[in-house]
Write a protein that holds these residues in place. Structure first.
Motif, mmCIF file in Angstrom:
data_model
loop_
_atom_site.group_PDB
_atom_site.id
_atom_site.type_symbol
_atom_site.label_atom_id
_atom_site.label_comp_id
_atom_site.label_asym_id
_atom_site.label_seq_id
_atom_site.Cartn_x
_atom_site.Cartn_y
_atom_site.Cartn_z
ATOM 1 N N MET A 110 2.126 55.376 54.164
ATOM 2 C CA MET A 110 1.311 55.835 53.033
ATOM 3 C C MET A 110 0.062 54.966 52.880
ATOM 4 N N MET A 111 0.251 53.652 52.937
ATOM 5 C CA MET A 111 -0.868 52.730 52.719
ATOM 6 C C MET A 111 -1.866 52.752 53.879
ATOM 7 N N SER A 112 -1.362 52.722 55.103
ATOM 8 C CA SER A 112 -2.274 52.677 56.257
ATOM 9 C C SER A 112 -3.074 53.963 56.378
ATOM 10 N N SER A 113 -2.451 55.128 56.110
ATOM 11 C CA SER A 113 -3.178 56.388 56.226
ATOM 12 C C SER A 113 -4.215 56.526 55.113
ATOM 13 N N ALA A 114 -3.878 56.066 53.901
ATOM 14 C CA ALA A 114 -4.850 56.103 52.803
ATOM 15 C C ALA A 114 -6.049 55.210 53.118
ATOM 16 N N VAL B 218 7.415 51.148 37.807
ATOM 17 C CA VAL B 218 8.029 51.690 39.025
ATOM 18 C C VAL B 218 7.753 53.190 39.130
ATOM 19 N N ARG B 219 7.363 53.615 40.334
ATOM 20 C CA ARG B 219 7.162 55.032 40.606
ATOM 21 C C ARG B 219 7.783 55.381 41.956
ATOM 22 N N ASP B 220 7.961 56.684 42.162
ATOM 23 C CA ASP B 220 8.475 57.217 43.420
ATOM 24 C C ASP B 220 7.280 57.781 44.188
ATOM 25 N N TYR B 221 6.776 57.011 45.140
ATOM 26 C CA TYR B 221 5.606 57.437 45.915
ATOM 27 C C TYR B 221 6.060 58.239 47.130
ATOM 28 N N ILE B 222 5.339 59.331 47.403
ATOM 29 C CA ILE B 222 5.690 60.199 48.519
ATOM 30 C C ILE B 222 4.442 60.515 49.329
ATOM 31 N N HIS B 223 4.585 60.470 50.648
ATOM 32 C CA HIS B 223 3.446 60.764 51.528
ATOM 33 C C HIS B 223 3.069 62.233 51.395
ATOM 34 N N VAL B 224 1.774 62.495 51.299
ATOM 35 C CA VAL B 224 1.294 63.860 51.072
ATOM 36 C C VAL B 224 1.672 64.804 52.211
ATOM 37 N N VAL B 225 1.812 64.297 53.424
ATOM 38 C CA VAL B 225 2.208 65.157 54.545
ATOM 39 C C VAL B 225 3.665 65.594 54.378
ATOM 40 N N ASP B 226 4.532 64.674 53.972
ATOM 41 C CA ASP B 226 5.914 65.066 53.659
ATOM 42 C C ASP B 226 5.936 66.121 52.557
ATOM 43 N N LEU B 227 5.120 65.904 51.543
ATOM 44 C CA LEU B 227 5.051 66.845 50.424
ATOM 45 C C LEU B 227 4.605 68.223 50.894
ATOM 46 N N GLU C 50 10.069 61.659 55.255
ATOM 47 C CA GLU C 50 10.260 60.866 56.477
ATOM 48 C C GLU C 50 9.354 59.642 56.559
ATOM 49 N N LEU C 51 8.222 59.678 55.873
ATOM 50 C CA LEU C 51 7.230 58.611 56.005
ATOM 51 C C LEU C 51 7.382 57.593 54.885
ATOM 52 N N GLY C 52 7.284 56.310 55.235
ATOM 53 C CA GLY C 52 7.514 55.233 54.281
ATOM 54 C C GLY C 52 6.235 54.695 53.671
ATOM 55 N N ARG D 146 13.363 56.746 46.052
ATOM 56 C CA ARG D 146 13.289 55.290 45.919
ATOM 57 C C ARG D 146 12.144 54.927 44.978
ATOM 58 N N GLY D 147 12.353 53.916 44.158
ATOM 59 C CA GLY D 147 11.307 53.428 43.275
ATOM 60 C C GLY D 147 10.596 52.237 43.870
#
Length: 340
Positions: A324-328, A230-239, A318-320, A268-269
Protein backbone atom coordinates in the motif's frame (compact mmCIF):
# COMPACT_ATOMS: atom_id res chain seq x y z
CA UNK A 1 -18.63 -10.48 -22.59
CA UNK A 2 -21.14 -8.69 -20.38
CA UNK A 3 -21.24 -4.90 -20.37
CA UNK A 4 -20.92 -3.18 -16.99
CA UNK A 5 -21.68 0.48 -16.32
CA UNK A 6 -19.30 2.11 -13.86
CA UNK A 7 -20.58 5.44 -12.56
CA UNK A 8 -17.82 7.66 -11.24
CA UNK A 9 -15.42 5.48 -13.21
CA UNK A 10 -12.64 8.07 -13.42
CA UNK A 11 -12.42 8.39 -9.64
CA UNK A 12 -9.95 6.68 -7.32
CA UNK A 13 -11.72 3.38 -6.71
CA UNK A 14 -13.75 3.56 -9.93
CA UNK A 15 -10.72 3.75 -12.22
CA UNK A 16 -9.06 0.75 -10.56
CA UNK A 17 -12.32 -1.19 -10.81
CA UNK A 18 -12.56 -0.42 -14.54
CA UNK A 19 -9.11 -1.99 -14.96
CA UNK A 20 -10.04 -5.10 -12.97
CA UNK A 21 -13.32 -5.52 -14.84
CA UNK A 22 -11.40 -5.42 -18.12
CA UNK A 23 -8.91 -7.97 -16.76
CA UNK A 24 -11.85 -10.24 -15.89
CA UNK A 25 -13.21 -10.05 -19.44
CA UNK A 26 -15.95 -7.45 -19.09
CA UNK A 27 -16.77 -4.61 -21.46
CA UNK A 28 -17.00 -1.36 -19.51
CA UNK A 29 -18.95 1.84 -19.99
CA UNK A 30 -17.87 4.77 -17.81
CA UNK A 31 -20.14 7.63 -16.80
CA UNK A 32 -18.69 10.62 -14.97
CA UNK A 33 -18.99 14.40 -14.82
CA UNK A 34 -15.47 14.99 -13.43
CA UNK A 35 -16.86 16.70 -10.32
CA UNK A 36 -14.01 15.23 -8.28
CA UNK A 37 -11.84 13.48 -10.87
CA UNK A 38 -9.76 14.33 -13.94
CA UNK A 39 -10.44 13.59 -17.65
CA UNK A 40 -6.81 12.52 -18.08
CA UNK A 41 -7.61 9.35 -16.11
CA UNK A 42 -9.30 8.00 -19.26
CA UNK A 43 -5.93 8.14 -21.05
CA UNK A 44 -4.23 6.55 -18.06
CA UNK A 45 -6.71 3.66 -18.10
CA UNK A 46 -6.11 3.20 -21.81
CA UNK A 47 -2.35 3.04 -21.19
CA UNK A 48 -2.89 0.22 -18.68
CA UNK A 49 -5.44 -1.96 -20.51
CA UNK A 50 -4.67 -1.10 -24.14
CA UNK A 51 -8.12 0.22 -25.07
CA UNK A 52 -10.12 3.28 -24.09
CA UNK A 53 -13.43 2.21 -22.55
CA UNK A 54 -16.62 3.79 -23.83
CA UNK A 55 -17.15 7.04 -21.93
CA UNK A 56 -20.17 9.30 -21.53
CA UNK A 57 -19.89 12.62 -19.70
CA UNK A 58 -23.12 12.87 -17.74
CA UNK A 59 -24.51 14.42 -14.58
CA UNK A 60 -26.49 11.59 -13.00
CA UNK A 61 -28.67 14.13 -11.18
CA UNK A 62 -30.22 15.03 -14.56
CA UNK A 63 -33.13 12.59 -14.60
CA UNK A 64 -34.01 13.09 -18.27
CA UNK A 65 -30.42 12.63 -19.44
CA UNK A 66 -30.00 9.48 -17.36
CA UNK A 67 -33.19 8.03 -18.82
CA UNK A 68 -31.97 8.91 -22.32
CA UNK A 69 -28.65 7.20 -21.61
CA UNK A 70 -30.36 4.03 -20.34
CA UNK A 71 -32.61 3.90 -23.41
CA UNK A 72 -29.51 3.90 -25.63
CA UNK A 73 -27.67 1.28 -23.56
CA UNK A 74 -30.17 -1.54 -23.16
CA UNK A 75 -27.35 -4.10 -23.25
CA UNK A 76 -25.91 -3.08 -19.87
CA UNK A 77 -25.89 -6.17 -17.63
CA UNK A 78 -24.94 -4.49 -14.36
CA UNK A 79 -24.01 -1.24 -12.66
CA UNK A 80 -21.28 -0.45 -10.16
CA UNK A 81 -22.29 2.84 -8.60
CA UNK A 82 -19.44 4.98 -7.24
CA UNK A 83 -20.66 8.43 -8.31
CA UNK A 84 -21.01 10.57 -5.18
CA UNK A 85 -19.51 13.52 -3.36
CA UNK A 86 -17.24 12.24 -0.61
CA UNK A 87 -15.51 15.01 1.40
CA UNK A 88 -16.63 14.73 5.02
CA UNK A 89 -15.72 18.30 5.96
CA UNK A 90 -17.41 19.82 2.94
CA UNK A 91 -20.54 17.80 3.63
CA UNK A 92 -20.80 19.42 7.06
CA UNK A 93 -20.60 22.87 5.47
CA UNK A 94 -22.87 22.07 2.51
CA UNK A 95 -25.24 19.27 3.54
CA UNK A 96 -27.88 19.96 0.88
CA UNK A 97 -25.26 19.67 -1.86
CA UNK A 98 -24.45 16.17 -0.61
CA UNK A 99 -28.04 15.02 -0.10
CA UNK A 100 -29.09 16.25 -3.53
CA UNK A 101 -26.17 14.76 -5.45
CA UNK A 102 -25.76 11.45 -3.66
CA UNK A 103 -29.47 10.57 -3.54
CA UNK A 104 -30.66 11.93 -6.89
CA UNK A 105 -27.89 10.16 -8.78
CA UNK A 106 -28.69 6.79 -7.17
CA UNK A 107 -32.47 7.11 -7.58
CA UNK A 108 -32.15 8.20 -11.21
CA UNK A 109 -29.97 5.19 -12.04
CA UNK A 110 -32.45 2.75 -10.48
CA UNK A 111 -35.45 4.37 -12.18
CA UNK A 112 -33.75 4.58 -15.57
CA UNK A 113 -33.13 0.83 -15.64
CA UNK A 114 -36.68 0.09 -14.45
CA UNK A 115 -35.38 -1.67 -11.31
CA UNK A 116 -34.42 -4.67 -13.48
CA UNK A 117 -30.82 -4.45 -12.51
CA UNK A 118 -27.75 -6.01 -10.91
CA UNK A 119 -26.29 -3.17 -8.83
CA UNK A 120 -23.16 -3.00 -6.70
CA UNK A 121 -23.25 0.02 -4.38
CA UNK A 122 -20.26 1.83 -2.94
CA UNK A 123 -20.95 2.12 0.79
CA UNK A 124 -18.69 2.71 3.77
CA UNK A 125 -17.67 1.39 7.17
CA UNK A 126 -18.60 4.83 8.51
CA UNK A 127 -22.12 3.42 8.94
CA UNK A 128 -20.82 1.59 12.05
CA UNK A 129 -19.48 4.65 13.89
CA UNK A 130 -17.44 3.45 16.87
CA UNK A 131 -18.47 -0.22 17.06
CA UNK A 132 -19.29 -1.80 20.39
CA UNK A 133 -17.45 -4.99 19.41
CA UNK A 134 -14.33 -5.44 17.27
CA UNK A 135 -13.81 -6.69 14.67
CA UNK A 136 -17.11 -5.31 13.43
CA UNK A 137 -19.41 -7.65 11.49
CA UNK A 138 -22.13 -6.83 8.98
CA UNK A 139 -24.68 -7.57 11.70
CA UNK A 140 -23.46 -4.70 13.90
CA UNK A 141 -25.94 -1.87 14.46
CA UNK A 142 -25.77 1.17 12.22
CA UNK A 143 -25.11 4.19 14.44
CA UNK A 144 -25.97 7.84 13.95
CA UNK A 145 -23.73 9.25 11.24
CA UNK A 146 -20.99 11.72 12.16
CA UNK A 147 -21.47 13.77 8.97
CA UNK A 148 -23.94 14.39 6.15
CA UNK A 149 -21.61 12.37 3.89
CA UNK A 150 -21.83 9.38 6.22
CA UNK A 151 -25.57 9.87 6.47
CA UNK A 152 -25.91 9.68 2.68
CA UNK A 153 -24.34 6.23 2.81
CA UNK A 154 -26.69 5.07 5.56
CA UNK A 155 -29.81 6.42 3.87
CA UNK A 156 -28.72 5.14 0.44
CA UNK A 157 -28.47 1.65 1.91
CA UNK A 158 -31.99 2.07 3.34
CA UNK A 159 -33.27 3.27 -0.05
CA UNK A 160 -31.79 0.21 -1.73
CA UNK A 161 -32.97 -2.27 0.88
CA UNK A 162 -36.52 -0.91 0.90
CA UNK A 163 -36.67 -0.77 -2.90
CA UNK A 164 -35.41 -4.35 -3.14
CA UNK A 165 -38.18 -5.41 -0.78
CA UNK A 166 -40.81 -4.38 -3.35
CA UNK A 167 -38.78 -4.91 -6.55
CA UNK A 168 -37.64 -8.53 -6.81
CA UNK A 169 -35.91 -7.82 -10.14
CA UNK A 170 -33.57 -5.33 -8.44
CA UNK A 171 -30.58 -7.21 -7.06
CA UNK A 172 -28.12 -5.24 -4.95
CA UNK A 173 -24.88 -5.80 -3.08
CA UNK A 174 -23.71 -2.96 -0.82
CA UNK A 175 -19.97 -3.04 -0.15
CA UNK A 176 -18.88 -1.37 3.07
CA UNK A 177 -15.28 -0.27 2.56
CA UNK A 178 -12.84 0.38 5.31
CA UNK A 179 -9.89 2.63 4.29
CA UNK A 180 -8.83 2.31 0.63
CA UNK A 181 -5.23 3.33 -0.06
CA UNK A 182 -2.41 2.67 -2.51
CA UNK A 183 -2.30 2.81 -6.29
CA UNK A 184 -2.03 0.61 -9.37
CA UNK A 185 1.28 -1.18 -9.80
CA UNK A 186 1.96 0.81 -12.99
CA UNK A 187 1.73 4.07 -11.01
CA UNK A 188 -0.54 5.40 -13.79
CA UNK A 189 -3.67 5.73 -11.63
CA UNK A 190 -4.11 6.44 -7.93
CA UNK A 191 -5.77 8.74 -5.44
CA UNK A 192 -6.05 12.30 -6.76
CA UNK A 193 -7.44 14.52 -3.99
CA UNK A 194 -8.63 18.00 -4.83
CA UNK A 195 -6.99 20.57 -2.57
CA UNK A 196 -5.55 19.60 0.80
CA UNK A 197 -5.99 15.83 1.31
CA UNK A 198 -8.48 14.85 4.01
CA UNK A 199 -7.15 11.29 4.19
CA UNK A 200 -3.93 10.15 5.84
CA UNK A 201 -2.05 8.42 3.02
CA UNK A 202 -2.22 11.14 0.33
CA UNK A 203 -1.25 13.69 2.98
CA UNK A 204 1.73 11.49 3.90
CA UNK A 205 2.88 11.18 0.28
CA UNK A 206 2.38 14.89 -0.43
CA UNK A 207 4.28 15.77 2.74
CA UNK A 208 7.13 13.41 1.81
CA UNK A 209 7.47 14.92 -1.65
CA UNK A 210 7.42 18.50 -0.36
CA UNK A 211 3.91 19.62 -1.34
CA UNK A 212 2.70 19.78 2.27
CA UNK A 213 4.16 20.59 5.65
CA UNK A 214 4.51 18.21 8.58
CA UNK A 215 1.92 15.51 9.15
CA UNK A 216 -0.29 15.92 12.20
CA UNK A 217 -1.12 12.77 14.12
CA UNK A 218 -4.46 13.57 15.71
CA UNK A 219 -4.19 12.14 19.20
CA UNK A 220 -1.70 9.85 20.93
CA UNK A 221 -3.80 9.09 24.00
CA UNK A 222 -6.32 6.64 22.56
CA UNK A 223 -6.73 3.19 24.08
CA UNK A 224 -4.55 1.57 21.41
CA UNK A 225 -1.10 -0.02 21.33
CA UNK A 226 0.70 3.30 20.71
CA UNK A 227 -2.05 5.80 21.52
CA UNK A 228 -2.87 6.70 17.91
CA UNK A 229 -6.13 5.84 16.15
CA UNK A 230 -6.60 2.45 14.46
CA UNK A 231 -8.05 1.82 11.01
CA UNK A 232 -8.39 -1.10 8.61
CA UNK A 233 -6.42 -0.06 5.51
CA UNK A 234 -7.05 -1.94 2.27
CA UNK A 235 -5.20 -1.75 -1.04
CA UNK A 236 -7.37 -0.19 -3.74
CA UNK A 237 -6.53 -3.00 -6.19
CA UNK A 238 -7.84 -5.60 -3.74
CA UNK A 239 -10.92 -3.45 -3.29
CA UNK A 240 -11.45 -3.22 -7.04
CA UNK A 241 -11.26 -7.00 -7.38
CA UNK A 242 -13.99 -7.33 -4.75
CA UNK A 243 -16.35 -5.36 -7.00
CA UNK A 244 -15.73 -7.87 -9.78
CA UNK A 245 -16.51 -10.69 -7.34
CA UNK A 246 -19.74 -8.94 -6.31
CA UNK A 247 -20.93 -8.49 -9.91
CA UNK A 248 -20.15 -12.15 -10.61
CA UNK A 249 -22.14 -13.23 -7.54
CA UNK A 250 -25.17 -11.33 -8.83
CA UNK A 251 -24.76 -12.64 -12.39
CA UNK A 252 -24.44 -16.23 -11.19
CA UNK A 253 -27.54 -15.79 -9.00
CA UNK A 254 -25.68 -16.94 -5.90
CA UNK A 255 -27.04 -14.23 -3.62
CA UNK A 256 -29.09 -15.43 -0.67
CA UNK A 257 -31.47 -12.48 -1.09
CA UNK A 258 -31.82 -9.59 -3.50
CA UNK A 259 -30.13 -7.26 -1.01
CA UNK A 260 -26.81 -8.21 0.61
CA UNK A 261 -24.10 -6.34 2.52
CA UNK A 262 -20.39 -7.16 2.77
CA UNK A 263 -17.44 -5.68 4.64
CA UNK A 264 -14.32 -5.04 2.58
CA UNK A 265 -11.12 -4.76 4.56
CA UNK A 266 -8.12 -6.80 5.61
CA UNK A 267 -9.55 -7.75 9.00
CA UNK A 268 -6.53 -6.14 10.68
CA UNK A 269 -6.19 -2.80 12.44
CA UNK A 270 -3.17 -0.54 11.92
CA UNK A 271 -2.40 2.57 13.98
CA UNK A 272 -1.54 5.92 12.43
CA UNK A 273 1.98 5.70 13.86
CA UNK A 274 2.37 2.19 12.42
CA UNK A 275 1.35 3.55 9.00
CA UNK A 276 4.01 6.26 9.26
CA UNK A 277 6.60 3.63 10.18
CA UNK A 278 5.50 1.36 7.34
CA UNK A 279 5.80 4.21 4.84
CA UNK A 280 9.31 5.01 6.02
CA UNK A 281 10.33 1.34 5.85
CA UNK A 282 8.79 0.71 2.42
CA UNK A 283 10.14 3.86 0.76
CA UNK A 284 13.29 4.83 2.66
CA UNK A 285 11.84 8.32 3.13
CA UNK A 286 11.80 10.00 6.53
CA UNK A 287 8.58 11.72 7.51
CA UNK A 288 8.21 14.89 9.53
CA UNK A 289 5.24 14.60 11.86
CA UNK A 290 3.89 16.20 15.01
CA UNK A 291 1.38 15.03 17.60
CA UNK A 292 -1.80 17.07 17.78
CA UNK A 293 -5.03 16.95 19.77
CA UNK A 294 -7.74 14.46 18.95
CA UNK A 295 -9.88 15.52 16.00
CA UNK A 296 -13.60 15.93 16.63
CA UNK A 297 -15.66 13.15 15.08
CA UNK A 298 -12.79 10.70 14.72
CA UNK A 299 -13.47 7.12 15.72
CA UNK A 300 -10.88 5.64 18.11
CA UNK A 301 -10.49 2.25 16.44
CA UNK A 302 -12.28 0.19 13.86
CA UNK A 303 -11.47 -2.81 11.74
CA UNK A 304 -13.66 -5.28 9.99
CA UNK A 305 -14.61 -8.91 10.25
CA UNK A 306 -14.30 -10.03 6.64
CA UNK A 307 -15.32 -13.67 7.11
CA UNK A 308 -18.54 -13.19 5.16
CA UNK A 309 -16.70 -11.70 2.16
CA UNK A 310 -14.26 -14.60 2.16
CA UNK A 311 -16.93 -17.30 2.32
CA UNK A 312 -19.70 -15.78 0.17
CA UNK A 313 -17.77 -13.64 -2.32
CA UNK A 314 -14.74 -15.89 -2.44
CA UNK A 315 -12.61 -12.78 -1.97
CA UNK A 316 -9.84 -11.87 0.45
CA UNK A 317 -7.37 -8.98 0.47
CA UNK A 318 -3.92 -10.07 -0.70
CA UNK A 319 -1.76 -6.94 -0.55
CA UNK A 320 -0.23 -5.74 2.72
CA UNK A 321 0.66 -2.39 4.23
CA UNK A 322 4.10 -2.30 2.55
CA UNK A 323 2.55 -2.67 -0.92
CA UNK A 324 0.00 0.00 0.00
CA UNK A 325 2.72 2.47 1.00
CA UNK A 326 5.17 1.77 -1.83
CA UNK A 327 2.49 1.97 -4.54
CA UNK A 328 1.07 5.22 -3.11
CA UNK A 329 4.59 6.68 -3.09
CA UNK A 330 5.28 5.58 -6.68
CA UNK A 331 2.04 7.28 -7.75
CA UNK A 332 3.01 10.50 -5.95
CA UNK A 333 6.40 10.48 -7.69
CA UNK A 334 4.68 9.91 -11.03
CA UNK A 335 2.44 12.92 -10.41
CA UNK A 336 5.45 15.09 -9.66
CA UNK A 337 6.90 14.33 -13.10
CA UNK A 338 3.51 14.20 -14.86
CA UNK A 339 1.24 16.76 -13.18
CA UNK A 340 -2.46 16.59 -13.98
Amino acid sequence: MNKILVTGGTGFIGSHTVVELHNAGYEVVIVDNFANSNPKILDQIESIIGIKPEFVELDLCDEAKVAEFAAKHTDIAGVIHFAAYKAVGESVQQPLKYYRNNFYSLINVINAFNSNLNLVFSSSCTVYGQPDVLPVTEAAPVKKAESPYGNTKQIAEEILQETCAVSPDLKVISLRYFNPVGAHETALIGELPIGVPQNLIPFITQSAIGKRGPITVYGNDYDTKDGSAVRDYIHVVDLAKAHVAAIQRLEQQKAESNYEVFNLGTGRGTTVLEVIGAFEQATGEQLNYTIGARREGDVEKVWGDVTKSATALGWTAELGINEMMSSAWNWEKYLKDNPF
